[in-house]
Design an enzyme around this catalytic site. Structure first.
Site, PDB file in Angstrom:
ATOM      1  N   LYS A  81       0.840  -1.194   0.000  1.00  0.00           N
ATOM      2  CA  LYS A  81       0.000   0.000   0.000  1.00  0.00           C
ATOM      3  C   LYS A  81       0.876   1.246   0.000  1.00  0.00           C
ATOM      4  CE  LYS A  81      -3.682   2.090   2.870  1.00  0.00           C
ATOM      5  NZ  LYS A  81      -4.495   1.896   4.097  1.00  0.00           N
ATOM      6  N   SER A 150      -9.236   2.086   3.100  1.00  0.00           N
ATOM      7  CA  SER A 150      -8.319   2.824   2.257  1.00  0.00           C
ATOM      8  C   SER A 150      -7.319   1.946   1.516  1.00  0.00           C
ATOM      9  CB  SER A 150      -7.539   3.834   3.114  1.00  0.00           C
ATOM     10  OG  SER A 150      -6.796   3.167   4.129  1.00  0.00           O
ATOM     11  N   SER A 174     -10.100  -0.261   7.174  1.00  0.00           N
ATOM     12  CA  SER A 174      -9.384  -0.215   5.896  1.00  0.00           C
ATOM     13  C   SER A 174      -8.725  -1.516   5.473  1.00  0.00           C
ATOM     14  CB  SER A 174      -8.333   0.892   5.923  1.00  0.00           C
ATOM     15  OG  SER A 174      -8.947   2.152   6.008  1.00  0.00           O
TER      16      SER A 174
END
Length: 431
Positions: A81, A150, A174
């Protein structure tokens, strides 16, 4: 009699590929090429990556094939990420403020994965500064729907067969929410079991590093590397796993679960009816969603002080609104919220006197249509505030054919027991 064919390399579970790689029955370079081929085929539709490191990944794979087995993740491609620093790829945190920023060092979690032999294929999309404003990623099951956030790119890449493993973070929902929307296994470890050094901070009280894969055994491999706890990936633990005592907790927010989550719950109850009892949270644990929202807003507003003071025009309207909400909360109120958090973490221990794991909703329902949002993390907020380890288990489909599942929640620090129980439960739910 027909012989079952082996799955394409890019569809191998991480634990399967790891076994083959360790026994030199599979070359890392072949697995990396298979994943890169899948990315080339599907990335224009899914848009899971912000940076690819194809040449570097192939070079690293060749080195691994020529040398000794490095560790649990030897030769396994993984994605990171874009909230994690990487010394060899830019890290922008999903924000134009940090476009093309080049860190000098890896985040600790990235370095641990590389040390264990994993091969970094690229950086995956995050929402803006890991908040609610979406990035470019689409749901691989239907590009008109959100993948969640996210950790959107990581979940979507794993779901689409681009990667066997990917790193993500959770401050509200997330990890679990995008895992639910994309139909993969998501693992949020116990709070602070994984080092957060080198990860853009939003909330010290809530931020947790975890990851995505296609099976519980896969995320257990990743978890063992990230936590340093070999028990998480002990094959014998999965082989001897027995039926856990399950506490069935619809949570106080159950009225907001839609028909798809209700149907998944009913399906799970039917399959696991003999293995648990209903669990009602005590009064002291029923108002935690509001506390989590306030803690996140207060700490995010202050963690992003530099961005607020020097780059406010480059922040999205939703993020500016969250920061304003956080700044409106006094330090005294935040201290009271932290006290409530501490009490909740103490009180929740008693729930595990009568059960080994808790089963609860992961999301309101299927991934919502549209790409202007990431869905509501409602059913994740309380467990994140309590710091408990969670695993999302995909096993059902909603009304439009998108994935639906439930999460298992373990006692604080009992990640190895949670993962063994999750493996047992998932085998029965997913068939």
């Amino acid at each position: 009699m027909p012989v079952a064919s082996s799955p394409p390399l890019h569809q191998l579970h991480a634990w399967q590929a790891a076994t083959l790689l360790a026994h030199r029955e599979l070359k890392a370079v072949d697995l990396v090429r298979a994943c890169l081929d899948r990315i080339a085929e599907r990335e224009s539709d899914v848009q899971a990556f912000v940076h690819l490191a194809a040449d570097a990944a192939l070079a690293r794979a060749r080195e691994l094939d020529a040398g000794a087995v490095r560790g649990l993740l030897h030769g396994l491609p993984f994605g990171v990420k874009d909230l994690f620093d990487t010394f060899d790829l830019p890290t922008a945190y999903g924000s134009p403020i940090y476009a093309n920023q080049q860190p000098l060092a890896d985040a600790a979690a990235v370095a641990l994965c590389r040390e264990a032999g994993a091969v970094l294929l690229g950086k995956t999309v995050t929402t803006e500064l890991a908040n609610m404003f979406p990035g470019a990623t689409r749901n691989p099951h239907n590009p008109a729907h959100t993948p969640g956030g996210s950790s959107s790119g990581s979940a979507a890449a794993v779901a689409d067969g681009m990667l066997p493993l990917a790193l993500g973070t959770q401050t509200a929902g997330s990890l679990i929410r995008p895992a639910a929307f994309c139909g993969v296994v998501g693992y949020k470890p116990t709070h602070n079991r994984v080092p957060k050094a080198g990860v853009k901070s939003l909330s010290e009280t809530l931020d947790t590093v975890g990851g995505f894969a296609r099976s519980v055994r896969d995320v257990a491999l990743l978890g063992a590397v990230l936590t340093g706890d070999a028990r998480l990936a002990d094959p014998a633990a999965f082989e001897r796993a027995t039926a856990p005592r399950i506490g069935w907790c619809k949570t106080p927010e159950w009225a907001q679960a839609d028909a798809d989550t209700q149907q998944a719950w009913a399906q799970a109850e039917k399959l696991l009816a003999e293995h648990g009892t209903p669990l009602v949270l005590p009064d002291g644990l029923t108002g935690l969603v509001a506390v989590q929202k306030a803690v996140q807003a207060f700490e995010t507003a202050r963690s992003l002080s530099h961005e607020r003071l020097h780059h406010s025009r480059q922040l999205s309207a939703p993020l500016q609104s969250l920061i304003a909400d956080g700044l409106a909360i006094s330090g005294e109120t935040h201290a009271l919220n932290l006290q409530a958090t501490a009490r909740g973490r103490q009180q929740v221990r008693a729930l595990f006197n009568d059960c080994d794991v808790i089963i609860a909703p992961s999301s309101i329902g299927e991934a919502p249509a549209g790409l202007d949002g990431t869905g509501d993390p409602l059913f994740c907020r309380s467990w994140t505030l309590l710091g408990l380890p969670c695993v999302h288990l995909p096993f059902a489909r909603g009304r439009t054919g998108l994935p639906v599942g439930l999460q298992l929640v373990g006692a604080y620090g009992d990640d190895h027991r949670l993962l063994a129980a999750a493996h047992w439960v998932h085998q029965r739910l997913a068939g």
